[in-house]
Write a protein that holds these residues in place. Structure first.
Motif, PDB file in Angstrom:
ATOM      1  N   ARG A 198       0.596  -1.243   0.057  1.00  0.00           N
ATOM      2  CA  ARG A 198      -0.020   0.074   0.226  1.00  0.00           C
ATOM      3  C   ARG A 198       0.809   1.336   0.114  1.00  0.00           C
ATOM      4  NH1 ARG A 198      -2.830  -2.784   3.778  1.00  0.00           N
ATOM      5  NH2 ARG A 198      -2.156  -1.751   5.535  1.00  0.00           N
ATOM      6  N   ASN A 199       1.986   1.223   0.679  1.00  0.00           N
ATOM      7  CA  ASN A 199       2.702   2.437   0.901  1.00  0.00           C
ATOM      8  C   ASN A 199       3.390   2.848  -0.500  1.00  0.00           C
ATOM      9  OD1 ASN A 199       2.163   2.469   3.359  1.00  0.00           O
ATOM     10  ND2 ASN A 199       4.204   1.724   4.293  1.00  0.00           N
ATOM     11  N   PHE A 200       3.840   1.780  -1.251  1.00  0.00           N
ATOM     12  CA  PHE A 200       4.148   1.928  -2.496  1.00  0.00           C
ATOM     13  C   PHE A 200       3.306   2.267  -3.716  1.00  0.00           C
ATOM     14  CE2 PHE A 200       7.912  -1.005  -1.132  1.00  0.00           C
ATOM     15  CZ  PHE A 200       8.689  -0.113  -1.208  1.00  0.00           C
ATOM     16  N   SER A 201       1.991   1.633  -3.661  1.00  0.00           N
ATOM     17  CA  SER A 201       1.073   1.923  -4.625  1.00  0.00           C
ATOM     18  C   SER A 201       0.047   2.925  -4.373  1.00  0.00           C
ATOM     19  CB  SER A 201       0.437   0.433  -4.948  1.00  0.00           C
ATOM     20  OG  SER A 201      -0.129  -0.119  -3.778  1.00  0.00           O
ATOM     21  N   LEU A 202      -0.383   3.247  -3.135  1.00  0.00           N
ATOM     22  CA  LEU A 202      -1.430   4.076  -3.023  1.00  0.00           C
ATOM     23  C   LEU A 202      -0.992   5.617  -2.785  1.00  0.00           C
ATOM     24  CD1 LEU A 202      -3.817   2.267  -0.370  1.00  0.00           C
ATOM     25  CD2 LEU A 202      -3.742   2.160  -2.969  1.00  0.00           C
ATOM     26  N   SER A 203      -1.794   6.512  -3.019  1.00  0.00           N
ATOM     27  CA  SER A 203      -1.589   8.092  -2.709  1.00  0.00           C
ATOM     28  C   SER A 203      -1.655   8.150  -1.123  1.00  0.00           C
ATOM     29  CB  SER A 203      -2.427   8.770  -3.394  1.00  0.00           C
ATOM     30  OG  SER A 203      -4.014   8.821  -2.810  1.00  0.00           O
ATOM     31  N   ALA A 204      -1.212   9.187  -0.687  1.00  0.00           N
ATOM     32  CA  ALA A 204      -1.374   9.771   0.806  1.00  0.00           C
ATOM     33  C   ALA A 204      -2.805   9.539   0.927  1.00  0.00           C
ATOM     34  CB  ALA A 204      -0.949  10.927   1.169  1.00  0.00           C
ATOM     35  N   LYS A 205      -3.726  10.136   0.100  1.00  0.00           N
ATOM     36  CA  LYS A 205      -5.223  10.084   0.477  1.00  0.00           C
ATOM     37  C   LYS A 205      -5.621   9.003   0.677  1.00  0.00           C
ATOM     38  CE  LYS A 205      -8.984  11.878  -1.653  1.00  0.00           C
ATOM     39  NZ  LYS A 205      -9.821  12.726  -2.830  1.00  0.00           N
ATOM     40  N   GLU A 206      -5.380   7.881  -0.391  1.00  0.00           N
ATOM     41  CA  GLU A 206      -5.899   6.589  -0.384  1.00  0.00           C
ATOM     42  C   GLU A 206      -5.439   5.821   0.856  1.00  0.00           C
ATOM     43  OE1 GLU A 206      -6.220   5.808  -5.080  1.00  0.00           O
ATOM     44  OE2 GLU A 206      -4.218   5.521  -4.199  1.00  0.00           O
ATOM     45  N   GLN A 207      -4.147   6.069   1.046  1.00  0.00           N
ATOM     46  CA  GLN A 207      -3.525   5.346   2.615  1.00  0.00           C
ATOM     47  C   GLN A 207      -4.282   5.951   3.780  1.00  0.00           C
ATOM     48  OE1 GLN A 207       0.623   4.790   2.944  1.00  0.00           O
ATOM     49  NE2 GLN A 207       0.799   5.590   1.050  1.00  0.00           N
ATOM     50  N   TYR A 208      -4.766   7.164   3.762  1.00  0.00           N
ATOM     51  CA  TYR A 208      -5.394   7.545   4.937  1.00  0.00           C
ATOM     52  C   TYR A 208      -6.876   7.041   4.796  1.00  0.00           C
ATOM     53  CZ  TYR A 208      -8.141  10.892   7.872  1.00  0.00           C
ATOM     54  OH  TYR A 208      -9.064  11.305   8.802  1.00  0.00           O
ATOM     55  N   LEU A 209      -7.602   7.003   3.642  1.00  0.00           N
ATOM     56  CA  LEU A 209      -8.995   6.533   3.407  1.00  0.00           C
ATOM     57  C   LEU A 209      -8.850   5.129   4.208  1.00  0.00           C
ATOM     58  CD1 LEU A 209     -10.310   8.314   0.518  1.00  0.00           C
ATOM     59  CD2 LEU A 209     -11.183   8.397   2.702  1.00  0.00           C
ATOM     60  N   HIS A 210      -7.750   4.273   3.652  1.00  0.00           N
ATOM     61  CA  HIS A 210      -7.810   2.947   3.939  1.00  0.00           C
ATOM     62  C   HIS A 210      -7.361   2.698   5.667  1.00  0.00           C
ATOM     63  CE1 HIS A 210      -5.813  -0.891   4.881  1.00  0.00           C
ATOM     64  NE2 HIS A 210      -6.424  -1.310   3.981  1.00  0.00           N
ATOM     65  N   PHE A 211      -6.634   3.766   6.321  1.00  0.00           N
ATOM     66  CA  PHE A 211      -6.264   3.531   7.660  1.00  0.00           C
ATOM     67  C   PHE A 211      -7.621   3.813   8.383  1.00  0.00           C
ATOM     68  CE2 PHE A 211      -5.537   6.151  11.278  1.00  0.00           C
ATOM     69  CZ  PHE A 211      -4.743   5.423  12.436  1.00  0.00           C
ATOM     70  N   ARG A 212      -8.409   4.675   8.001  1.00  0.00           N
ATOM     71  CA  ARG A 212      -9.684   5.100   8.631  1.00  0.00           C
ATOM     72  C   ARG A 212     -10.604   3.883   8.459  1.00  0.00           C
ATOM     73  NH1 ARG A 212     -12.025  10.824   6.867  1.00  0.00           N
ATOM     74  NH2 ARG A 212     -13.540   9.302   5.811  1.00  0.00           N
ATOM     75  N   GLU A 213     -10.710   3.198   7.464  1.00  0.00           N
ATOM     76  CA  GLU A 213     -11.650   2.325   7.107  1.00  0.00           C
ATOM     77  C   GLU A 213     -11.120   0.914   7.794  1.00  0.00           C
ATOM     78  OE1 GLU A 213     -12.174  -0.801   3.409  1.00  0.00           O
ATOM     79  OE2 GLU A 213     -12.504   1.347   2.882  1.00  0.00           O
ATOM     80  N   GLN A 214      -9.764   0.511   7.976  1.00  0.00           N
ATOM     81  CA  GLN A 214      -9.152  -0.637   8.682  1.00  0.00           C
ATOM     82  C   GLN A 214      -9.361  -0.396  10.147  1.00  0.00           C
ATOM     83  OE1 GLN A 214      -5.602  -2.096   7.103  1.00  0.00           O
ATOM     84  NE2 GLN A 214      -5.941  -4.060   7.889  1.00  0.00           N
ATOM     85  N   TYR A 215      -9.107   0.808  10.842  1.00  0.00           N
ATOM     86  CA  TYR A 215      -8.929   1.199  12.066  1.00  0.00           C
ATOM     87  C   TYR A 215      -9.881   2.234  12.629  1.00  0.00           C
ATOM     88  CZ  TYR A 215      -4.366  -1.424  10.805  1.00  0.00           C
ATOM     89  OH  TYR A 215      -3.482  -2.147  10.252  1.00  0.00           O
ATOM     90  N   PRO A 216     -11.110   1.774  12.458  1.00  0.00           N
ATOM     91  CA  PRO A 216     -12.029   3.080  12.901  1.00  0.00           C
ATOM     92  C   PRO A 216     -12.017   3.599  14.210  1.00  0.00           C
ATOM     93  CG  PRO A 216     -13.288   1.200  12.349  1.00  0.00           C
ATOM     94  CD  PRO A 216     -11.790   0.860  11.870  1.00  0.00           C
ATOM     95  N   LYS A 217     -11.511   2.348  15.306  1.00  0.00           N
ATOM     96  CA  LYS A 217     -11.530   2.855  16.657  1.00  0.00           C
ATOM     97  C   LYS A 217     -10.206   3.567  16.979  1.00  0.00           C
ATOM     98  CE  LYS A 217     -14.493  -1.296  17.525  1.00  0.00           C
ATOM     99  NZ  LYS A 217     -14.526  -2.424  18.100  1.00  0.00           N
ATOM    100  N   ILE A 218      -9.305   3.741  16.029  1.00  0.00           N
ATOM    101  CA  ILE A 218      -7.978   4.245  16.498  1.00  0.00           C
ATOM    102  C   ILE A 218      -8.005   5.469  16.355  1.00  0.00           C
ATOM    103  CG2 ILE A 218      -5.503   4.198  16.241  1.00  0.00           C
ATOM    104  CD1 ILE A 218      -5.531   0.948  15.899  1.00  0.00           C
ATOM    105  N   GLU A 219      -8.322   6.062  15.158  1.00  0.00           N
ATOM    106  CA  GLU A 219      -8.199   7.592  14.920  1.00  0.00           C
ATOM    107  C   GLU A 219      -8.522   8.472  16.048  1.00  0.00           C
ATOM    108  OE1 GLU A 219      -8.451  10.558  11.283  1.00  0.00           O
ATOM    109  OE2 GLU A 219      -9.765   8.856  11.290  1.00  0.00           O
TER     110      GLU A 219
END
Length: 194
Positions: free
Chosen positions: A143-164
């Motif tokens: 993901r770090n190599f293939s996604l934009s920063a925005k896409e990585q952030y969206l993935h983070f929010r989706e995968q770890y909703p309880k952490i942010e």
């Protein structure tokens, strides 16, 4: 605090008899840490693999310029340690620090070896969780190599909703490998797009 959350987590992988649970309980310890305390620091040998009962930790390293780089967060029902250091019993590359007051079930290196001998199915359990962790870290590299920063952030929010909601934004930015200013820009852009 009871180790019931750990036993429930384990039950998704293996079933333990009452005798095995009693033996497990006799070998592990539960410890509380205050916000800001370290479980392991770079350069020290990681003595424990830890299951989070409550709280939140971050695993990170500090580069030669003093910059902090966060690799992962761990919350309830997750594991935390410097696994490379723990498995090899060599100096840690990473720090593990509590972001909140945290309570952990702690497995020492010797304890895990004893548990493998006395309860062989625990070896399968630990192998499975280590394999899952390894696969997740490989996916993160891709993901770090293939996604934009925005896409990585969206993935983070989706995968770890309880952490942010539980961690400061500068830590989210560090995890994503961007500045907190750039993260603010991404968040503003997402609000505008809604």
């Amino acid at each position: 605090m009871t180790i019931e959350p750990l036993l429930k987590y384990m039950s998704d992988y293996i079933s333990l008899t009452d005798e095995e649970i009693a033996y497990l309980e006799s070998k592990i310890s539960v410890r509380s840490y205050l916000k800001g305390q370290y479980i392991v620091q770079q350069g020290d040998v990681c003595k424990y693999s830890c299951f989070v009962l409550s709280g939140c930790t971050k695993t990170f390293y500090v580069d030669n310029d003093g910059q902090e780089h966060i690799l992962m967060f761990s919350i309830e029902d997750w594991w935390t340690s410097d696994m490379g250091s723990f498995v090899t019993q060599t100096p840690a590359d990473f720090n593990v620090q509590c972001i909140e007051n945290t309570e952990l079930v702690m497995f020492s290196y010797d304890t895990i070896e004893d548990l493998y001998r006395e309860i062989p199915k625990l070896e399968r359990f630990f192998r499975q969780i280590i394999e899952k962790g390894f696969a997740a870290s490989q996916k993160r590299i891709v993901r770090n190599f293939s996604l934009s920063a925005k896409e990585q952030y969206l993935h983070f929010r989706e995968q770890y909703p309880k952490i942010e909601q539980r961690i400061p934004q500068y830590m989210v930015a560090s995890y994503l490998g961007i500045t907190k200013e750039f993260l603010s820009k991404i968040k503003s852009q997402l609000i505008f797009e809604q």
